[in-house]
Design an enzyme around this catalytic site. Structure first.
Site, mmCIF file in Angstrom:
data_model
loop_
_atom_site.group_PDB
_atom_site.id
_atom_site.type_symbol
_atom_site.label_atom_id
_atom_site.label_comp_id
_atom_site.label_asym_id
_atom_site.label_seq_id
_atom_site.Cartn_x
_atom_site.Cartn_y
_atom_site.Cartn_z
ATOM 1 N N GLU A 321 0.912 -1.182 -0.085
ATOM 2 C CA GLU A 321 -0.571 -0.093 0.123
ATOM 3 C C GLU A 321 0.563 1.519 0.067
ATOM 4 O O GLU A 321 1.968 1.210 1.471
ATOM 5 C CB GLU A 321 -1.235 -0.156 1.151
ATOM 6 C CG GLU A 321 -1.872 -0.910 1.030
ATOM 7 C CD GLU A 321 -2.876 -0.972 2.123
ATOM 8 O OE1 GLU A 321 -4.063 -1.338 2.548
ATOM 9 O OE2 GLU A 321 -2.541 -0.403 3.724
ATOM 10 N N CYS A 322 0.639 2.313 -0.822
ATOM 11 C CA CYS A 322 1.250 3.408 -1.384
ATOM 12 C C CYS A 322 2.882 3.699 -0.748
ATOM 13 O O CYS A 322 3.367 3.137 -1.735
ATOM 14 C CB CYS A 322 1.638 4.811 -0.317
ATOM 15 S SG CYS A 322 1.128 5.864 -0.238
#
Length: 440
Positions: A321-322
């Site tokens: 994530e990210c």
């Protein structure tokens, strides 16, 4: 568990420092204090945890829904909960501080910058209280904490100007010792730039902590159905799977509820790629967000990332994530123009920028079955990043973006083999991490 909400008149008014001072003041009374944060922030909670000694709960109506928000509040441990707000009290169309306070029926203490005001502090607070009444919002602004206020005549002028229905809860003195350094994405993390204990102790002495306790309330007791575990987790049994979670300076953005949910469903082992750890033996990997751009050279030399490249090609389920998405990409170019090789599992080259590229609550719809969602279903999350990704012409995406920006042209969830990378951070109330465990 009783609670209060500390809302601000705007962003940057000093809510975090006021919250830390309140946490310290309440701790000095012998009460067990549970911190919480309205909104999807990862950074402010790291300061809460350092002062309170327990993880801060995330409370966000968009990420969790109202019942999920209430469940996460009830999972807290302590006698009293202090909820730090997000932005200004009423700001945010998806989940404002006022929405969180209303969902929990908690009183709001308004943090007002008093650096250049006296009677105007009272006028501001009264306006925030009256705004709720005029707009039909069921929120209760009960008083103020005066941020950056001197004692003596300054404090007396603020206190005496408040109408009877607003309580003066004290002040936070103006001192450089109560400032927290910031950078892109917000403040420094709690273990990087902590406020010294002596400074917090001094600030706590200026707070009327007994009045805060007098006005704290306990949210209404829910019925048995809504008090149960979230629908996304109901009927899900613990597995024998093993999930490796990256946790170091590059991967430090995760919700406590996420780790809790993973531990409920599987064995969790942690590793620190930038500190030289090897990839543990596991059935799946979770790379949360953080600051890979600040540890890019160490990541580029990490043996764990080399192992991730091989395991991704072998079909190991990997979720990033990210910051995790960045690490899984082919390369990362920092703002000084330095290019660093990353895992290379996903066909993207990432570039950091001086200004943020996306900031919003997000909703994604799965095109087909993916690691975190079944085809046609939606997940909700949040994105905030200073990077952009140039994707390959053959790139495949797992999600269409219903709300938000995503990675490229209304798409998110770059996927290859059984590796998935998103700019979107999701909360376990979405069911994403249950789906991830069940895919292992």
């Amino acid at each position: 568990m009783e609670g209060i909400v500390l809302g601000g008149t705007r962003s940057g008014v000093g809510k975090t420092v006021a919250t830390l001072a309140v946490l310290r003041a309440l701790d000095d009374t012998g009460r067990a204090v549970q911190p919480a944060k309205a909104g999807p922030d990862f950074i402010d909670p790291s300061h809460h945890e350092r002062v309170a000694g327990r993880p801060s709960r995330t409370l966000d109506r968009w990420l969790q829904g109202e019942e999920g928000l209430r469940r996460n509040y009830r999972r807290g441990e302590g006698d009293v909960c202090v909820v730090e707000g997000v932005m200004g009290l009423y700001d945010g169309d998806a989940s404002s501080t006022a929405m969180v306070a209303e969902a929990l029926d908690l009183p709001i203490v308004l943090v007002v910058d008093a650096k250049a005001g006296m009677e105007s502090v009272a006028a501001t607070a009264l306006g925030f209280r009256e705004f709720a009444a005029r707009t039909g919002r069921d929120v209760d602004v009960v008083g103020v904490i005066a941020q950056r206020a001197h004692g003596g005549r300054h404090e007396a002028g603020i206190r005496d100007a408040l109408p009877e229905e607003l309580t003066y809860f004290g002040r936070i003195p103006p001192t450089d010792e109560l400032e927290i350094s910031d950078r892109h994405l917000g403040l420094h993390m709690g273990d990087e730039s902590p406020i010294e204990d002596d400074a917090l102790d001094a600030a706590a002495k200026h707070l009327r902590v007994n009045r805060l306790l007098d006005l704290a309330r306990t949210p209404p007791v829910p019925d048995a159905a809504s008090a149960a575990v979230s629908p996304s987790a109901s009927g899900r049994e613990r597995t024998e799977k093993r999930v490796a979670v990256a946790r170091d300076d590059a991967f430090c953005f995760y919700y406590p509820a996420t780790i809790e949910r993973l531990r409920e469903r599987a064995e969790v082992v942690t590793f620190a790629p930038t500190d030289g750890d090897e990839l543990p033996d596991c059935d799946g990997v979770y790379l949360p967000g953080g600051y890979p751009e600040l540890r890019a050279p160490a990541l580029a030399e990490s043996s764990a990332l080399d192992q991730l490249a091989d395991r991704s090609a072998d079909g190991l389920p990997i979720l990033g994530e990210c910051g995790g998405l960045i690490a899984l990409s082919e390369s990362l170019t920092t703002t000084d123009g330095e290019r660093h090789e990353m895992v290379g599992a996903l066909p993207a080259d990432v570039t950091m920028h001086d200004r943020y590229r996306a900031l919003d609550h997000v909703e994604l719809e799965a095109k087909t079955d993916a690691l975190t969602a079944s085809g046609g279903s939606t997940v909700r999350g949040h994105e905030f990043h200073y990077s952009s990704a140039e994707v390959g012409s053959d790139a495949r995406f797992a999600f269409d973006v219903v709300r938000g920006d995503g990675i490229d042209d209304g798409r998110d969830g770059l996927t290859e083999h059984r590796t998935l990378g998103t700019y979107c951070h999701v909360h376990p109330e979405s069911g994403a991490f249950d789906a991830f465990v069940e895919s292992l």
